[in-house]
Design a protein around this motif. Structure first.
Motif, PDB file in Angstrom:
ATOM      1  N   HIS A   1       0.834  -1.200   0.000  1.00 39.99           N
ATOM      2  CA  HIS A   1       0.000   0.000   0.000  1.00 39.99           C
ATOM      3  C   HIS A   1       0.871   1.253   0.000  1.00 39.99           C
ATOM      4  O   HIS A   1       1.969   1.284   0.556  1.00 39.99           O
ATOM      5  CB  HIS A   1      -0.940   0.001   1.202  1.00 39.99           C
ATOM      6  CG  HIS A   1      -2.063  -0.984   1.075  1.00 39.99           C
ATOM      7  ND1 HIS A   1      -2.860  -1.353   2.132  1.00 39.99           N
ATOM      8  CD2 HIS A   1      -2.532  -1.671  -0.007  1.00 39.99           C
ATOM      9  CE1 HIS A   1      -3.776  -2.231   1.721  1.00 39.99           C
ATOM     10  NE2 HIS A   1      -3.590  -2.431   0.426  1.00 39.99           N
TER      11      HIS A   1
ATOM     12  N   TYR B   1       7.826  -5.651  -8.114  1.00 45.71           N
ATOM     13  CA  TYR B   1       7.121  -4.393  -8.372  1.00 45.71           C
ATOM     14  C   TYR B   1       8.041  -3.207  -8.121  1.00 45.71           C
ATOM     15  O   TYR B   1       8.088  -2.263  -8.915  1.00 45.71           O
ATOM     16  CB  TYR B   1       5.881  -4.293  -7.482  1.00 45.71           C
ATOM     17  CG  TYR B   1       5.168  -2.966  -7.615  1.00 45.71           C
ATOM     18  CD1 TYR B   1       4.302  -2.718  -8.678  1.00 45.71           C
ATOM     19  CD2 TYR B   1       5.381  -1.954  -6.686  1.00 45.71           C
ATOM     20  CE1 TYR B   1       3.663  -1.491  -8.810  1.00 45.71           C
ATOM     21  CE2 TYR B   1       4.743  -0.721  -6.806  1.00 45.71           C
ATOM     22  CZ  TYR B   1       3.888  -0.501  -7.874  1.00 45.71           C
ATOM     23  OH  TYR B   1       3.272   0.718  -8.000  1.00 45.71           O
TER      24      TYR B   1
ATOM     25  N   THR C   1      -5.058  -6.547   3.531  1.00 49.47           N
ATOM     26  CA  THR C   1      -5.056  -6.703   2.081  1.00 49.47           C
ATOM     27  C   THR C   1      -3.726  -6.203   1.527  1.00 49.47           C
ATOM     28  O   THR C   1      -2.929  -5.610   2.251  1.00 49.47           O
ATOM     29  CB  THR C   1      -6.213  -5.926   1.424  1.00 49.47           C
ATOM     30  OG1 THR C   1      -6.054  -4.528   1.714  1.00 49.47           O
ATOM     31  CG2 THR C   1      -7.557  -6.402   1.955  1.00 49.47           C
TER      32      THR C   1
ATOM     33  N   GLY D   1      -3.227  -5.067  -2.247  1.00 49.42           N
ATOM     34  CA  GLY D   1      -3.188  -4.552  -3.603  1.00 49.42           C
ATOM     35  C   GLY D   1      -2.220  -3.385  -3.683  1.00 49.42           C
ATOM     36  O   GLY D   1      -2.181  -2.533  -2.802  1.00 49.42           O
TER      37      GLY D   1
ATOM     38  N   ASP E   1      -0.764   0.057  -4.149  1.00 53.23           N
ATOM     39  CA  ASP E   1      -1.405   1.376  -4.096  1.00 53.23           C
ATOM     40  C   ASP E   1      -2.909   1.267  -3.816  1.00 53.23           C
ATOM     41  O   ASP E   1      -3.708   2.046  -4.331  1.00 53.23           O
ATOM     42  CB  ASP E   1      -1.173   2.146  -5.412  1.00 53.23           C
ATOM     43  CG  ASP E   1       0.284   2.469  -5.612  1.00 53.23           C
ATOM     44  OD1 ASP E   1       0.992   2.620  -4.605  1.00 53.23           O
ATOM     45  OD2 ASP E   1       0.709   2.573  -6.764  1.00 53.23           O
ATOM     46  N   THR E   2      -3.306   0.261  -3.040  1.00 53.50           N
ATOM     47  CA  THR E   2      -4.697  -0.005  -2.691  1.00 53.50           C
ATOM     48  C   THR E   2      -5.549  -0.310  -3.926  1.00 53.50           C
ATOM     49  O   THR E   2      -6.762  -0.156  -3.915  1.00 53.50           O
ATOM     50  CB  THR E   2      -5.314   1.185  -1.912  1.00 53.50           C
ATOM     51  OG1 THR E   2      -4.300   1.798  -1.109  1.00 53.50           O
ATOM     52  CG2 THR E   2      -6.397   0.704  -0.965  1.00 53.50           C
ATOM     53  N   SER E   3      -4.921  -0.754  -4.975  1.00 50.73           N
ATOM     54  CA  SER E   3      -5.638  -1.076  -6.211  1.00 50.73           C
ATOM     55  C   SER E   3      -6.002  -2.552  -6.239  1.00 50.73           C
ATOM     56  O   SER E   3      -5.282  -3.388  -5.713  1.00 50.73           O
ATOM     57  CB  SER E   3      -4.749  -0.745  -7.422  1.00 50.73           C
ATOM     58  OG  SER E   3      -5.267  -1.315  -8.603  1.00 50.73           O
ATOM     59  N   TYR E   4      -7.113  -2.863  -6.872  1.00 49.25           N
ATOM     60  CA  TYR E   4      -7.498  -4.268  -6.995  1.00 49.25           C
ATOM     61  C   TYR E   4      -6.766  -4.958  -8.141  1.00 49.25           C
ATOM     62  O   TYR E   4      -6.838  -6.168  -8.312  1.00 49.25           O
ATOM     63  CB  TYR E   4      -9.015  -4.383  -7.234  1.00 49.25           C
ATOM     64  CG  TYR E   4      -9.473  -3.749  -8.532  1.00 49.25           C
ATOM     65  CD1 TYR E   4      -9.429  -4.449  -9.731  1.00 49.25           C
ATOM     66  CD2 TYR E   4      -9.939  -2.433  -8.562  1.00 49.25           C
ATOM     67  CE1 TYR E   4      -9.833  -3.855 -10.920  1.00 49.25           C
ATOM     68  CE2 TYR E   4     -10.342  -1.844  -9.731  1.00 49.25           C
ATOM     69  CZ  TYR E   4     -10.282  -2.553 -10.917  1.00 49.25           C
ATOM     70  OH  TYR E   4     -10.678  -1.958 -12.098  1.00 49.25           O
ATOM     71  N   GLY E   5      -6.032  -4.191  -8.953  1.00 49.04           N
ATOM     72  CA  GLY E   5      -5.458  -4.746 -10.182  1.00 49.04           C
ATOM     73  C   GLY E   5      -4.172  -5.506 -10.002  1.00 49.04           C
ATOM     74  O   GLY E   5      -3.832  -6.366 -10.813  1.00 49.04           O
ATOM     75  N   THR E   6      -3.397  -5.218  -8.950  1.00 50.59           N
ATOM     76  CA  THR E   6      -2.097  -5.847  -8.770  1.00 50.59           C
ATOM     77  C   THR E   6      -1.929  -6.278  -7.335  1.00 50.59           C
ATOM     78  O   THR E   6      -2.064  -5.477  -6.423  1.00 50.59           O
ATOM     79  CB  THR E   6      -0.959  -4.867  -9.124  1.00 50.59           C
ATOM     80  OG1 THR E   6      -1.190  -4.350 -10.435  1.00 50.59           O
ATOM     81  CG2 THR E   6       0.390  -5.558  -9.086  1.00 50.59           C
ATOM     82  N   SER E   7      -1.622  -7.555  -7.127  1.00 50.72           N
ATOM     83  CA  SER E   7      -1.396  -8.056  -5.778  1.00 50.72           C
ATOM     84  C   SER E   7       0.095  -8.215  -5.530  1.00 50.72           C
ATOM     85  O   SER E   7       0.858  -8.561  -6.432  1.00 50.72           O
ATOM     86  CB  SER E   7      -2.086  -9.415  -5.597  1.00 50.72           C
ATOM     87  OG  SER E   7      -1.728  -9.988  -4.355  1.00 50.72           O
TER      88      SER E   7
END
Length: 239
Positions: A49, A73, A110, A112, A114-120
């Protein structure tokens, strides 16, 4: 072992001659430190995050301790790092980095990017940092610090981390909303049976603004003898 809290979940930990920086994020109200003033040997990231990796780009070339997914990443987006083991580490592992031993443990949160659902970035983590290698033989001479990362209350604190990894001190999120609040963090303190507890991950954003006196009261209500140490931003504690 010296512990310096730079606000939020950012800690500078010195183990003899080895400097570790955990979750570099200096855009918070508790620090006046210029991140470029610090020159850590290793940067430890609990998860991906933005409020935990926000300043990692300032430390290109440092050793990087994180999950393999998060290492990749960071290298794709922030430059080259000397990742521990060449690719990072994972839950349950212990690595020797300089004068420190770092054990990665799960955190309930969680992850993701940058708090995005696209990349774990894999499972969120916490770190247990000690000046001796952890074994099943209790070592009263060792010093151990547990950075819980962003987490909810979990029974591993009672069943594994407390009795087997034996931290002397723990930094626990207390801001509620995104992590544990004062009540559940106090239960964690009791389960971990640490000598010192440091609140973190609070007051940075409106949803996590709290009164730390609530945490102190909850620890006492749990029947714990642990000393709660509420640090000022950029304050150092000699463990």
């Amino acid at each position: 072992m010296e512990l310096t809290w730079h606000g939020h979940s950012t800690w500078h930990v010195s183990v003899d001659d080895t400097d570790l920086l955990i979750d570099p994020f200096f855009d918070n109200p508790y620090t006046d430190t210029d991140p470029e003033e610090l020159d850590p040997d290793y940067v430890l990231l609990t998860h991906g995050h933005a409020d935990h990796i926000g300043d990692v780009d300032r430390y290109e070339g440092a050793g990087l301790v994180a999950t393999p997914e998060l290492v990749e990443y960071c290298e794709d987006n922030f430059g080259e790092f000397d990742a521990v083991g060449g690719m990072g580490m994972n839950l349950g592992g212990t690595v020797e980095i300089g004068d420190a031993f770092v054990t990665m443990h799960r955190a309930d949160h969680t992850n993701g990017i940058d708090t995005s659902y696209g990349t774990s970035a894999g499972m969120p983590a916490g770190f247990i940092i000690s000046d001796t290698k952890p074994t099943q033989v209790s070592d009263e001479e060792s010093t151990t610090f547990y950075h819980a990362g962003d987490t909810g209350l979990m029974t591993e604190m009672r069943e594994v981390i407390g009795p087997y990894l034996e931290p002397d001190a723990a930094a626990l999120p207390v801001g509620d909303h995104f992590t544990m609040g004062p009540m559940q963090a106090a239960i964690a303190v009791d389960w971990l049976d640490v000598d010192y507890a440091f609140p973190m991950h609070y007051d940075t954003f409106p949803p996590i603004e709290i009164d730390t006196d609530d945490f102190v009261r909850e620890v006492k209500a749990a029947g714990s003898d642990t000393e709660v140490v509420v640090l000022d931003g950029d304050e150092t504690y000699d463990l």
